[in-house]
Scaffold this active site. Sequence first.
Site, PDB file in Angstrom:
ATOM      1  N   ASN A  53      33.010  53.347  35.235  1.00 56.54           N
ATOM      2  CA  ASN A  53      32.066  53.776  34.210  1.00 56.54           C
ATOM      3  C   ASN A  53      31.608  55.200  34.493  1.00 56.54           C
ATOM      4  O   ASN A  53      31.918  55.767  35.540  1.00 56.54           O
ATOM      5  CB  ASN A  53      30.835  52.852  34.182  1.00 56.54           C
ATOM      6  CG  ASN A  53      31.158  51.457  33.679  1.00 56.54           C
ATOM      7  OD1 ASN A  53      32.055  51.273  32.865  1.00 56.54           O
ATOM      8  ND2 ASN A  53      30.434  50.473  34.169  1.00 56.54           N
ATOM      9  N   TYR A  77      39.098  40.283  33.950  1.00 49.82           N
ATOM     10  CA  TYR A  77      39.966  41.244  33.265  1.00 49.82           C
ATOM     11  C   TYR A  77      41.319  40.629  32.939  1.00 49.82           C
ATOM     12  O   TYR A  77      41.874  40.851  31.856  1.00 49.82           O
ATOM     13  CB  TYR A  77      40.132  42.507  34.120  1.00 49.82           C
ATOM     14  CG  TYR A  77      38.972  43.460  33.973  1.00 49.82           C
ATOM     15  CD1 TYR A  77      39.121  44.683  33.343  1.00 49.82           C
ATOM     16  CD2 TYR A  77      37.712  43.134  34.452  1.00 49.82           C
ATOM     17  CE1 TYR A  77      38.059  45.562  33.194  1.00 49.82           C
ATOM     18  CE2 TYR A  77      36.636  43.993  34.311  1.00 49.82           C
ATOM     19  CZ  TYR A  77      36.810  45.211  33.682  1.00 49.82           C
ATOM     20  OH  TYR A  77      35.754  46.067  33.531  1.00 49.82           O
ATOM     21  N   HIS A  87      33.541  47.386  25.545  1.00 48.68           N
ATOM     22  CA  HIS A  87      34.420  48.563  25.543  1.00 48.68           C
ATOM     23  C   HIS A  87      35.363  48.550  24.343  1.00 48.68           C
ATOM     24  O   HIS A  87      36.489  49.037  24.419  1.00 48.68           O
ATOM     25  CB  HIS A  87      35.215  48.669  26.847  1.00 48.68           C
ATOM     26  CG  HIS A  87      34.361  48.833  28.064  1.00 48.68           C
ATOM     27  ND1 HIS A  87      33.810  50.038  28.449  1.00 48.68           N
ATOM     28  CD2 HIS A  87      33.923  47.930  28.980  1.00 48.68           C
ATOM     29  CE1 HIS A  87      33.093  49.879  29.541  1.00 48.68           C
ATOM     30  NE2 HIS A  87      33.137  48.609  29.882  1.00 48.68           N
ATOM     31  N   HIS A 140      43.171  46.048  34.632  1.00 46.40           N
ATOM     32  CA  HIS A 140      42.828  44.901  35.469  1.00 46.40           C
ATOM     33  C   HIS A 140      42.567  45.389  36.881  1.00 46.40           C
ATOM     34  O   HIS A 140      43.383  46.111  37.461  1.00 46.40           O
ATOM     35  CB  HIS A 140      43.981  43.891  35.451  1.00 46.40           C
ATOM     36  CG  HIS A 140      43.804  42.727  36.372  1.00 46.40           C
ATOM     37  ND1 HIS A 140      42.572  42.144  36.636  1.00 46.40           N
ATOM     38  CD2 HIS A 140      44.710  42.024  37.120  1.00 46.40           C
ATOM     39  CE1 HIS A 140      42.730  41.149  37.492  1.00 46.40           C
ATOM     40  NE2 HIS A 140      44.005  41.059  37.809  1.00 46.40           N
TER      41      HIS A 140
END
Length: 772
Positions: free
Chosen positions: A216, A431, A144, A408
């Site tokens: 996503n 994360y 990402h 996160h």
Amino acid sequence: MCVALPGTKDRKPVSEKKNPVSAAAEKVAKKAQEVIHPGNEIPGSPGPEAVPVEEPTEVREPLLAKNDQRGPDTYSPTGQETGVRQGKVAQDGAYLTTAQGARLYDTDHSLKAGPRGPVLLQDHHMREKITHFDHERIPERVVHARGAAAHGVFRGYGAATGITKAAFLAEGVETPVFVRFSTVLGSRGSADTVRDTRGFATKFYTDEGVFDLVGNNIPVFFIQDAIKFPDIIHAGKPHPDREIPQAQSAHDTFWDFVTLHTEATHHTLWNMSDRGIPRSYRMMEGFGVHTFRLVNAEGATTLVKFHWKPKLGVHSLVWEEAQIAAGVDPDFHRRDLADAIEAGAFPQWELGVQTFPDTDDQMFEGIDLLDPTKIVPEELAPVQPIGLMTLNANPSNFFAETEQVAFHLGHLVPGIDVTDDPLFQGRLFSYLDTQISRLGGPNFGQLPINRTHAPVNDMLRDGMHQTAVHRGVAPYRPHSLDGGCPFLAGQDTGAFFEVPVELPAARKVRDAPASFDDHFSQARLFYLSMTPTEREHIAAAYTFELGKCWEESIKVRGLQVLANIDPDLCAEVATGLGLPAPGPSVPLATPELSPALSQLGQNWPVDGRIIGIVTDGTDDLDGVRAVRRTILDAGMVPLVIAPAGGKLGQGDDAVTVQRTFATARSIEFDAILLAGAPGPAADSYGARDAKADDATAAVTAIDPRLLLMVGEAYRHGKAIGAWGGGADALAAAGLPAGSVGVVTGEAAPEVLETVTGLLGAHRAWDRFTPAL
């Protein structure tokens, strides 16, 4: 049965073909669309004021931000509202200074021993300037890395209050949000329009703390267990020996992994569909992927899947269009998002949930809700709307906001909890860990874009980049020196409680449940739910991707996977690869189809659509003025295209040219209007512009770049309208009268009206004749 939300019995699912919105949703939508900035008729200007030809020398304060921009809300590192104007947290002052505020009289010359002498070590300004420059990059995200973002607001409908006590979902509650969209595989410098999964990460700055919904644009994932995440990413990234290919999956290592690791099949099929090449971030669904557990005020729990539904519908590029855009405008998606917001065409999404009873087996209609490679078809569990998000401001600084924002999955608020999905569980670690690496330590939450809007008293101390100046002498519990503060909260004072869950007696094993073993039935469900046109695109994508692999054994293995999805799909791809088509190695499922999975067959709003208007000013300039104003009034963006730049016409009614034949390409426009058929411009020859094909120019009185643009737009299924001399351009481009999606008329307004109607379906799909 799915769990119906209170007050939603009369609310139809947002995925239904008629795209209805309830009265409550309409009320919220209307409020969300209140003008925050007036909108710029010609988006894309780099600054808020016109730029003089000469360098300004009169001392003045820094310019304000553009009216479409804002920075993070002004909260302290400990979540206290400061009331400071946003502009004052940026660098300020009329004079150039050092980092410590000392004014400077020169920044163009280093301090030397004479004009031609060596540079002196004592030059503290040069050392500070160069040192900061040498350290101004931080590690990019492993995945990402390529992203774009915007500020906005979320308003709850109140429909979710029966299943969760999360306060930000209550009716009418407004919550600031920051949303980052991204590709997965590419580096920060890669192109936007590559075939890839897109990230859709939303940071809610709620009064109860930050909630991050990190999802996503595809509702399933490649893997079922987080321990395999390094494997799928290493396989998808460029080959480690040559660092190619960039930002794409069409290579051996990716297909080697996903054809051996067939739990990736469902996600791969979504990626090979049109979902892998979105038209715009504004026209992209978002999914939480995992199943979450919600808890209401009485302690009752419900399992849910989160969905973002774009109000403009779900639309995609065609493959050639995506390839052209990657070359001529690699910033296609981030520019589209920023320009739409600057123009006042604020993107909107409804947040919805699919709800399921929280049973001991966490299954629904035979589908394992803990398997992130599975969906629950919307026909079995309708998506029920619970709120509306509007993005209404662009960031004021890309690095400080878009690059430094840290998401996160463990950023949760009371009423929202996790489940035992093994991919979800691993992400809860990953994360947090990656933010420490990227942002230099554990205090990344104190960066302005990450600051919570709820008061913080965490007793965490020190570490790199600590900007909160803590007081007291007892950062531990229990203590008495600081009056016992901070105290623990209870259920009645807003504490976050993990939902107590009974765990079955089990052995410690490295294994997966048997329900995770089905890797093909849902992929077959997805494929069979596509229209014939969409199936053609999937076949083309697989043929291209597998055709780029070097090893024939990987292609053979890929065909076996396709045979287990659909033999006809396998046969089409095998023909393109020049290989025999194998038969299925597993029994083929007979699924109930899910029409909600298809992107076609619906009509959607045209807000923010970009209309190219071709003219050289000698044709119907009044008609151009009229359609340009009508397009703006309809919430769309007109771009005037002419042989050369400047203005057309005289005085206050002059029309500004925004694109020329040298700078425009068909991929930028959702539709094209032809007010005329301009002849070859002064730069219309191959040595100056390769698009100006000399052979074409020799046989036509029309600029060949215009014919290229019209031909591409037709090939990509876009609406094209013409009046007056514009019909000559259609004929010269070889478009027969009466072609699907091609509109001609006597006057500009009637042509625009018909073209606008065609835009609701996104493309003239009848132009494509599928073979499958």
